[in-house]
Design an enzyme around this catalytic site. Structure first.
Site, PDB file in Angstrom:
ATOM      1  N   LYS A  56      37.349  43.104  30.042  1.00 13.01           N
ATOM      2  CA  LYS A  56      37.529  43.327  31.721  1.00 13.01           C
ATOM      3  C   LYS A  56      38.622  44.527  31.683  1.00 13.01           C
ATOM      4  O   LYS A  56      39.515  44.642  30.958  1.00 13.01           O
ATOM      5  CB  LYS A  56      38.325  42.132  32.016  1.00 13.01           C
ATOM      6  CG  LYS A  56      38.855  42.095  33.673  1.00 13.01           C
ATOM      7  CD  LYS A  56      39.222  40.736  34.259  1.00 13.01           C
ATOM      8  CE  LYS A  56      39.461  40.661  35.682  1.00 13.01           C
ATOM      9  NZ  LYS A  56      38.457  41.171  36.323  1.00 13.01           N
TER      10      LYS A  56
ATOM     11  N   HIS B 281      41.898  36.566  30.582  1.00 16.12           N
ATOM     12  CA  HIS B 281      40.346  36.997  30.651  1.00 16.12           C
ATOM     13  C   HIS B 281      39.967  37.463  29.520  1.00 16.12           C
ATOM     14  O   HIS B 281      40.596  37.946  28.455  1.00 16.12           O
ATOM     15  CB  HIS B 281      40.143  37.969  31.869  1.00 16.12           C
ATOM     16  CG  HIS B 281      39.646  37.343  33.192  1.00 16.12           C
ATOM     17  ND1 HIS B 281      41.047  36.961  34.140  1.00 16.12           N
ATOM     18  CD2 HIS B 281      38.736  37.037  33.915  1.00 16.12           C
ATOM     19  CE1 HIS B 281      40.730  36.567  35.339  1.00 16.12           C
ATOM     20  NE2 HIS B 281      39.211  36.577  35.111  1.00 16.12           N
TER      21      HIS B 281
END
Length: 259
Positions: A151, A147
């Site tokens: 995040k 990701h």
């Protein structure tokens, strides 16, 4: 539907756009920091959060905030009696606490680590593949996810759900390991590894590996717009199913319950 958004970062802005495109009215955008939010509420001030949502006239709430704030937010929102859709991850250890609150207050809520239709189909594919490979002892299985570097939690909620689907299909895997392995993994351990880099919206890969070959199943998101639209559609369905009596008050629902 009149919708209140709790959490007005990148996802909150995308959800607002998606909601308006689907014909809904966003009556409140609430955040801790965002200068363009309609209301700034300090982290942990549940009374103020509940007051702002109530005064907005919202008929439903979508919560996309931060793992450190989500339990406080849900604790404030659920007693309002409005359908609440939560996309914040990182609170699996508090799920029983939220279920108890829903039952006590007769609240309505659903949570999902990922609202993408593609991802929810991916879950089913992974579970079926895990069943097929569980018959062959030559094949081991592991999960990797990547990701963007903003995040806040790791591994992703989606990766953990993928892991649960693997274990549902393969009874030999009984424990999820998310830390670095400093010794040989045990046969009943399912290793889930994570990478955070750049601006990638999200990639999840399941490996079925043997001495002869490797099979990889991958879901790769192109953008987060699909997640935002899915969250709005989830709120639509949650509200409609509860209103029709097909879903009851006092429970925590998932995407599988709604679709």
């Amino acid at each position: 539907m009149k919708i209140a958004l709790v959490g007005y970062g990148k996802m909150g802005h995308m959800i607002e756009t998606a909601a308006k495109s689907l014909g809904h009215e966003v009556v409140a955008t609430i955040d801790v920091f965002a200068k363009d939010a309609s209301a700034i509420v300090k982290n942990g001030d549940g009374d103020e959060l509940a007051k702002v949502v109530k005064m907005s006239g919202a008929e439903g709430v979508i919560e996309f905030s931060h793992p450190s704030a989500v339990i406080g937010n849900l604790t404030a929102l659920i007693p309002l009696g409005l359908p609440v859709v939560c996309g914040t991850t990182g609170w699996a250890d508090k799920e029983d606490e939220i279920r108890a609150l829903l039952e006590k207050t007769n609240g309505i809520a659903m949570r999902s680590s990922n609202f993408s239709i593609g991802v929810n189909t991916f879950y089913k594919i992974v579970e079926e593949a895990a069943k097929l490979f569980s018959s062959y002892s030559d094949y081991d299985v592991a999960i990797w996810e990547a990701h963007h570097n903003q995040k806040a939690d790791s591994p992703s909620g989606t990766a953990l759900e993928v892991a649960r689907r693997v274990m549902a299909g393969n009874a030999q895997k009984k424990k999820i390991v998310v830390d670095a392995c400093h010794e040989r993994p045990k046969a009943d351990e399912l290793h889930v590894s994570s990478t955070r880099i750049g601006a990638t919206p999200g990639t999840h890969t399941v490996f079925f590996d043997s001495g002869a070959d490797t099979i990889e199943l991958t879901h790769r998101a192109r953008s987060r717009e699909g997640f935002a639209r899915g969250a709005v559609v989830a709120l639509e369905k949650l509200s409609a199913l509860v209103s029709s009596g097909k879903l009851a008050h006092g429970k925590l629902y998932s995407m599988e319950d709604l679709f």
